[in-house]
Design a protein around this motif. Structure first.
Motif, PDB file in Angstrom:
ATOM      1  N   UNK A  18      92.393 -43.881  29.027  1.00 19.48           N
ATOM      2  CA  UNK A  18      92.581 -43.229  30.314  1.00 19.48           C
ATOM      3  C   UNK A  18      93.621 -43.974  31.144  1.00 19.48           C
ATOM      4  N   UNK A  19      93.280 -44.425  32.328  1.00 22.49           N
ATOM      5  CA  UNK A  19      94.282 -45.028  33.207  1.00 22.49           C
ATOM      6  C   UNK A  19      94.620 -46.460  32.823  1.00 22.49           C
ATOM      7  N   UNK A  20      93.876 -47.054  31.877  1.00 28.53           N
ATOM      8  CA  UNK A  20      94.086 -48.454  31.519  1.00 28.53           C
ATOM      9  C   UNK A  20      94.984 -48.576  30.294  1.00 28.53           C
ATOM     10  N   UNK A  21      96.109 -49.223  30.477  1.00 26.58           N
ATOM     11  CA  UNK A  21      96.980 -49.517  29.341  1.00 26.58           C
ATOM     12  C   UNK A  21      96.445 -50.707  28.563  1.00 26.58           C
ATOM     13  N   UNK A  22      95.941 -51.720  29.290  1.00 25.74           N
ATOM     14  CA  UNK A  22      95.380 -52.920  28.666  1.00 25.74           C
ATOM     15  C   UNK A  22      94.507 -53.605  29.705  1.00 25.74           C
ATOM     16  N   UNK A  23      93.237 -53.833  29.377  1.00 30.42           N
ATOM     17  CA  UNK A  23      92.334 -54.468  30.331  1.00 30.42           C
ATOM     18  C   UNK A  23      91.244 -55.229  29.602  1.00 30.42           C
ATOM     19  N   UNK A  75      98.168 -41.858  29.741  1.00 32.14           N
ATOM     20  CA  UNK A  75      99.398 -41.119  30.002  1.00 32.14           C
ATOM     21  C   UNK A  75     100.130 -41.689  31.212  1.00 32.14           C
ATOM     22  N   UNK A  76     100.191 -42.997  31.289  1.00 32.89           N
ATOM     23  CA  UNK A  76     100.849 -43.656  32.402  1.00 32.89           C
ATOM     24  C   UNK A  76     102.332 -43.827  32.160  1.00 32.89           C
ATOM     25  N   UNK A  77     102.854 -44.974  32.624  1.00 31.40           N
ATOM     26  CA  UNK A  77     104.282 -45.241  32.473  1.00 31.40           C
ATOM     27  C   UNK A  77     104.693 -45.213  31.001  1.00 31.40           C
ATOM     28  N   UNK A  78     103.772 -45.674  30.149  1.00 33.25           N
ATOM     29  CA  UNK A  78     104.012 -45.608  28.700  1.00 33.25           C
ATOM     30  C   UNK A  78     102.841 -44.863  28.063  1.00 33.25           C
ATOM     31  N   UNK A  79     103.086 -43.654  27.612  1.00 30.72           N
ATOM     32  CA  UNK A  79     102.024 -42.841  27.018  1.00 30.72           C
ATOM     33  C   UNK A  79     101.545 -43.473  25.712  1.00 30.72           C
ATOM     34  N   UNK A  80     100.217 -43.460  25.504  1.00 30.28           N
ATOM     35  CA  UNK A  80      99.634 -44.075  24.310  1.00 30.28           C
ATOM     36  C   UNK A  80      99.408 -43.021  23.226  1.00 30.28           C
ATOM     37  N   UNK A  81      99.633 -43.427  21.991  1.00 26.74           N
ATOM     38  CA  UNK A  81      99.339 -42.576  20.843  1.00 26.74           C
ATOM     39  C   UNK A  81      97.949 -42.863  20.283  1.00 26.74           C
ATOM     40  N   UNK A  82      97.407 -44.036  20.641  1.00 21.10           N
ATOM     41  CA  UNK A  82      96.092 -44.456  20.162  1.00 21.10           C
ATOM     42  C   UNK A  82      95.341 -45.095  21.322  1.00 21.10           C
ATOM     43  N   UNK A  83      94.025 -45.147  21.188  1.00 18.56           N
ATOM     44  CA  UNK A  83      93.218 -45.884  22.152  1.00 18.56           C
ATOM     45  C   UNK A  83      92.273 -46.803  21.404  1.00 18.56           C
ATOM     46  N   UNK A  84      92.007 -47.944  22.009  1.00 20.70           N
ATOM     47  CA  UNK A  84      91.123 -48.936  21.404  1.00 20.70           C
ATOM     48  C   UNK A  84      90.076 -49.374  22.414  1.00 20.70           C
ATOM     49  N   UNK A 368     102.055 -50.118  38.836  1.00 19.48           N
ATOM     50  CA  UNK A 368     103.044 -49.869  37.788  1.00 19.48           C
ATOM     51  C   UNK A 368     102.620 -48.754  36.840  1.00 19.48           C
ATOM     52  N   UNK A 369     102.031 -47.700  37.397  1.00 13.02           N
ATOM     53  CA  UNK A 369     101.688 -46.531  36.609  1.00 13.02           C
ATOM     54  C   UNK A 369     100.423 -46.625  35.795  1.00 13.02           C
TER      55      UNK A 369
END
Length: 416
Positions: A18-23, A75-84, A368-369
């Motif tokens: 979701x909104x988290x790219x890395x946390x 789907x932020x500044x860099x859209x992800x193709x996978x989630x972990x 930063x998105x």
């Protein structure tokens, strides 16, 4: 075995969720998430539930309840193709031993006398061709033990005889199958399926008073509060604890009791009349305020049996008077000996409670998105020491965060 000695959830890791790219969320006995509306606090709780749902039901159903994989991918500044998603938790020796006694599965008692710290997680992405999803990777790491599953539906477990067994589908998790082979993995599976209970309590749902179910676990919205209360009334210490705290929250209330009528579980509040020491007036649940009902449900969530490892409560201050909120937070703080508690709040009053120390606070911000997770800055930590508080910093817009966000560095599935 005491409930508090069973399972301790140490950390949640997210990537592309979701909104988290890395946390990376490290959990204490009491953890408080602070942030503006829409910053991502509820997403962190949802991720814990996502793992639970994927293992207790199925990964496909867990995704469908959340709108499918497209709704979860970042789907932020860099859209992800996978989630972990990964969770690190500690299983006590007593908990492991109880599973071994019950199942008779292989278990090296001598090597785990201090318990086991286990990291479990998986990575999923769109299936090739764009239809559906598939598990790209699934990992369990615990000391010398390791289980890893590749995206081709094959998996290996150290050098044991069943290494190389293939799953029927690449969209199913393998841990439930591995759990049939080893007591540590069975204990891990059971812990992940039962250890997290989250609550977004609805006074309207509590007032419905549904048909009797006999449940001892509180529903997410609190709708079966009467059943849980009835279960806890069998233990005098539990009933006394709930009545004592509720009396401090709602002046005049002597006790709360469950009753039955026409196949439904009712809740009745006994209130003192004038200066009498005994209950003189009985109120139906429909006569009580939203704040009183939410407080009762929170008390039940903290005391329910079997106790979950982690109780998550969203917006703990909602509909609660500041004076009652202090009593409620006293109860929450005292309950951390039984279970961990994760709260979300943006209330200066809640954050001013002595239990809300700066080390227990995590700030969620949109930067930063994407949503990012921070600890307090050293300066903010120092400024929030007594006689000041975290709440006072929030009120003055001085809740400054550390320079760097809490992120997973290197191998996402690394062992502790």
């Amino acid at each position: 075995m005491s409930d508090s000695a069973r399972v301790h959830i140490e950390e949640l890791r997210l990537s592309g969720y979701r909104a988290f790219e890395n946390a990376r969320l490290q959990l204490d006995d009491l953890t408080v998430l602070v942030g503006r509306n829409g910053a991502g606090k509820s997403t962190l709780i949802d991720a814990l539930e996502f793992v639970r749902d994927a293992l207790s039901d199925s990964l496909a159903n867990a995704l469908e309840r959340r709108g499918g994989i497209e709704a979860l991918l970042h789907h932020g500044a860099r859209a992800a193709e996978e989630l972990s998603v990964a969770i690190r938790l500690r299983l006590s020796y007593q908990y492991l031993h109880a599973v071994w006694n019950r199942t008779g599965l292989p278990f090296e008692l001598g090597t785990l006398h201090e318990g086991a710290t286990v990291t479990y997680g998986f990575r999923i992405g769109r299936r090739r061709g764009g239809l559906g999803f598939e598990v790209k990777k699934e990992v369990v790491r615990s000391g010398a033990q390791m289980f890893m599953r590749s995206g081709k539906a094959s998996w290996r477990l150290n050098d044991m005889p069943w290494s190389g067994v293939r799953l029927a589908s690449s969209d199913a998790l393998a841990l439930p199958f591995v759990a049939e082979l080893d007591a540590v993995y069975r204990a891990l599976l059971e812990a992940l399926k039962t250890s997290v209970r989250s609550y977004s309590l609805s006074p309207a749902s509590i007032r419905v008073e549904p048909p009797i179910s006999g449940a001892s676990i509180l529903n997410r919205d609190g709708s079966n509060a009467g059943d849980v209360l009835h279960h806890l009334e069998r233990n005098k210490a539990d009933a006394t604890w709930i009545n004592r705290h509720l009396a401090a929250i709602t002046p005049g209330v002597v006790r709360v009791r469950s009753e039955t009528a026409a196949g439904r579980r009712l809740i009745r509040f006994h209130q003192r009349y004038n200066k009498s020491k005994t209950a003189g007036v009985v109120f139906d649940i429909g006569d009580m305020s939203d704040g009183t009902l939410r407080c009762l449900a929170i008390l039940l969530a903290l005391r329910q049996k079997p106790a979950p490892a982690l109780v998550c409560i969203e917006e703990v201050e909602d509909s609660v008077h500041p004076a009652a909120l202090s009593v409620l937070l006293d109860a929450i703080s005292a309950s951390t000996s039984r279970c961990q508690v994760l709260l979300t709040s943006h209330s200066p009053e809640a954050l001013s409670h002595p239990a809300v120390t700066p080390e227990r606070v995590r700030v969620v911000e949109w930067r930063e998105g994407c949503s990012q997770l921070f600890k307090l800055s050293p300066g903010a930590e120092e400024m929030s020491r007594p006689p000041r508080s975290v709440g006072k910093l929030l009120r003055t817009n001085a809740l400054f965060t550390a320079k760097d966000s809490e992120r997973v560095e290197g191998d996402f599935f690394k062992a502790p």
